[in-house]
Design a protein around this motif. Structure first.
Motif, PDB file in Angstrom:
ATOM      1  N   ALA A 104       1.293  17.210  16.102  1.00 26.79           N
ATOM      2  CA  ALA A 104       2.509  17.887  15.940  1.00 26.79           C
ATOM      3  C   ALA A 104       2.362  18.596  14.529  1.00 26.79           C
ATOM      4  CB  ALA A 104       3.884  17.125  15.644  1.00 26.79           C
ATOM      5  N   SER A 105       2.637  19.984  14.721  1.00 24.39           N
ATOM      6  CA  SER A 105       2.461  20.947  13.472  1.00 24.39           C
ATOM      7  C   SER A 105       3.477  20.570  12.494  1.00 24.39           C
ATOM      8  CB  SER A 105       2.891  22.426  14.099  1.00 24.39           C
ATOM      9  OG  SER A 105       2.849  23.278  12.852  1.00 24.39           O
ATOM     10  N   LEU A 106       3.009  20.733  11.069  1.00 26.52           N
ATOM     11  CA  LEU A 106       3.654  20.564   9.905  1.00 26.52           C
ATOM     12  C   LEU A 106       4.093  21.689   9.204  1.00 26.52           C
ATOM     13  CD1 LEU A 106       1.552  17.313   8.613  1.00 26.52           C
ATOM     14  CD2 LEU A 106       3.817  17.120   9.929  1.00 26.52           C
ATOM     15  N   ARG A 107       3.721  22.912   9.652  1.00 29.27           N
ATOM     16  CA  ARG A 107       4.099  23.939   9.165  1.00 29.27           C
ATOM     17  C   ARG A 107       5.558  24.419   9.056  1.00 29.27           C
ATOM     18  NH1 ARG A 107       0.018  27.220   7.170  1.00 29.27           N
ATOM     19  NH2 ARG A 107      -2.204  26.953   7.778  1.00 29.27           N
ATOM     20  N   ALA A 108       5.921  24.932   8.141  1.00 28.02           N
ATOM     21  CA  ALA A 108       7.490  25.292   8.039  1.00 28.02           C
ATOM     22  C   ALA A 108       7.946  26.636   8.945  1.00 28.02           C
ATOM     23  CB  ALA A 108       8.069  25.470   6.800  1.00 28.02           C
TER      24      ALA A 108
ATOM     25  N   ASP B 111       0.750  -1.309   0.200  1.00 28.43           N
ATOM     26  CA  ASP B 111       0.024  -0.183  -0.040  1.00 28.43           C
ATOM     27  C   ASP B 111       0.935   1.204  -0.012  1.00 28.43           C
ATOM     28  OD1 ASP B 111      -2.368  -1.442  -0.014  1.00 28.43           O
ATOM     29  OD2 ASP B 111      -2.774  -1.011   2.055  1.00 28.43           O
ATOM     30  N   LYS B 112       0.332   2.383  -0.649  1.00 28.09           N
ATOM     31  CA  LYS B 112       1.113   3.714  -0.723  1.00 28.09           C
ATOM     32  C   LYS B 112       0.675   4.379   0.420  1.00 28.09           C
ATOM     33  CE  LYS B 112       1.432   3.855  -5.682  1.00 28.09           C
ATOM     34  NZ  LYS B 112       1.016   4.708  -6.946  1.00 28.09           N
ATOM     35  N   VAL B 113       1.664   4.715   1.511  1.00 29.64           N
ATOM     36  CA  VAL B 113       1.475   5.380   2.577  1.00 29.64           C
ATOM     37  C   VAL B 113       2.198   6.561   2.512  1.00 29.64           C
ATOM     38  CG1 VAL B 113       0.445   3.455   3.967  1.00 29.64           C
ATOM     39  CG2 VAL B 113       2.906   3.926   3.832  1.00 29.64           C
ATOM     40  N   LYS B 114       1.756   7.743   2.959  1.00 24.56           N
ATOM     41  CA  LYS B 114       2.577   8.953   3.349  1.00 24.56           C
ATOM     42  C   LYS B 114       2.925   8.915   4.833  1.00 24.56           C
ATOM     43  CE  LYS B 114       0.988  12.312  -0.114  1.00 24.56           C
ATOM     44  NZ  LYS B 114       0.338  13.449  -0.309  1.00 24.56           N
ATOM     45  N   GLU B 115       4.369   9.289   4.873  1.00 22.97           N
ATOM     46  CA  GLU B 115       5.134   9.437   6.228  1.00 22.97           C
ATOM     47  C   GLU B 115       5.121  10.862   6.382  1.00 22.97           C
ATOM     48  OE1 GLU B 115       8.651   7.473   8.475  1.00 22.97           O
ATOM     49  OE2 GLU B 115       9.025   7.839   6.093  1.00 22.97           O
ATOM     50  N   LEU B 116       4.553  11.346   7.495  1.00 22.25           N
ATOM     51  CA  LEU B 116       4.812  12.736   7.837  1.00 22.25           C
ATOM     52  C   LEU B 116       6.135  13.007   8.519  1.00 22.25           C
ATOM     53  CD1 LEU B 116       1.346  13.508   9.493  1.00 22.25           C
ATOM     54  CD2 LEU B 116       2.028  13.766   7.122  1.00 22.25           C
ATOM     55  N   PRO B 117       6.887  14.165   8.054  1.00 24.57           N
ATOM     56  CA  PRO B 117       8.153  14.410   8.679  1.00 24.57           C
ATOM     57  C   PRO B 117       7.943  14.877  10.219  1.00 24.57           C
ATOM     58  CG  PRO B 117       7.127  16.313   7.404  1.00 24.57           C
ATOM     59  CD  PRO B 117       6.299  15.068   7.367  1.00 24.57           C
ATOM     60  N   GLY B 118       8.899  14.559  10.934  1.00 22.67           N
ATOM     61  CA  GLY B 118       9.020  14.697  12.158  1.00 22.67           C
ATOM     62  C   GLY B 118       8.413  13.764  13.219  1.00 22.67           C
TER      63      GLY B 118
END
Length: 157
Positions: A149-153, A117-124
């Motif tokens: 957890a925030s994903l904004r740069a 399965d294609k899954v997305k891995e969130l950074p951090g």
């Protein structure tokens, strides 16, 4: 038995001849009855008025319009589509990788991950989700659906 002459005699009396002194409240009973009915009627009317006054809905006066500080649109709550598309997509493999076990289900749709399965891995935080699920989430939110957890740069966290 009474004679026919006595039975045809009319019974005559006058209201002034009536003596009401033998009654317990001579002459006052009608007055007290009228006062009692008046009090009951007054209490009933007050009760109905109080009920009507309590059922009237309160509508506050309209608020004055707030002046706008700037005409610039507010920043969106979610991430932009280019940031979402830049997230890494990996193929799910149900095995132990380098001593850590990957999650086995998507916490958004609660569907199980299958091999390949294609899954997305969130950074951090390194949490993984189905690509379609997390894309919909990130369009409206800028944080991880699991740990928030925030994903904004530009975020300090």
């Amino acid at each position: 038995m009474a004679s026919p002459q006595e039975s045809t005699q009319k019974f005559r009396w006058h209201y002034a001849d009536f003596d009401d002194s033998r009654f317990p409240n001579p002459g006052r009973s009608l007055f007290f009855f009228v006062v009692l009915i008046s009090i009951i009627l007054l209490v009933a009317l007050l009760f109905l008025y109080a009920r009507w006054a309590c059922n009237v809905e309160y509508s506050p006066p309209p608020a004055p319009p707030h002046p706008t500080i700037s005409s610039a649109p507010a920043p969106p709550w979610g991430l932009d589509s280019t940031t979402i598309n830049c997230l890494p997509i990996v193929l799910y493999k149900a095995s132990v990788d380098a001593g850590s076990i990957m999650e086995s289900e998507c916490c958004i749709c609660l569907g199980m991950f299958g091999d390949g399965d294609k899954v997305k891995e969130l950074p951090g935080c390194k949490h993984v989700f189905h690509s379609e699920c997390v894309d919909k989430w990130l369009n409206t939110h800028s944080s991880c659906p699991l740990c928030r957890a925030s994903l904004r740069a530009d975020s300090p966290v």
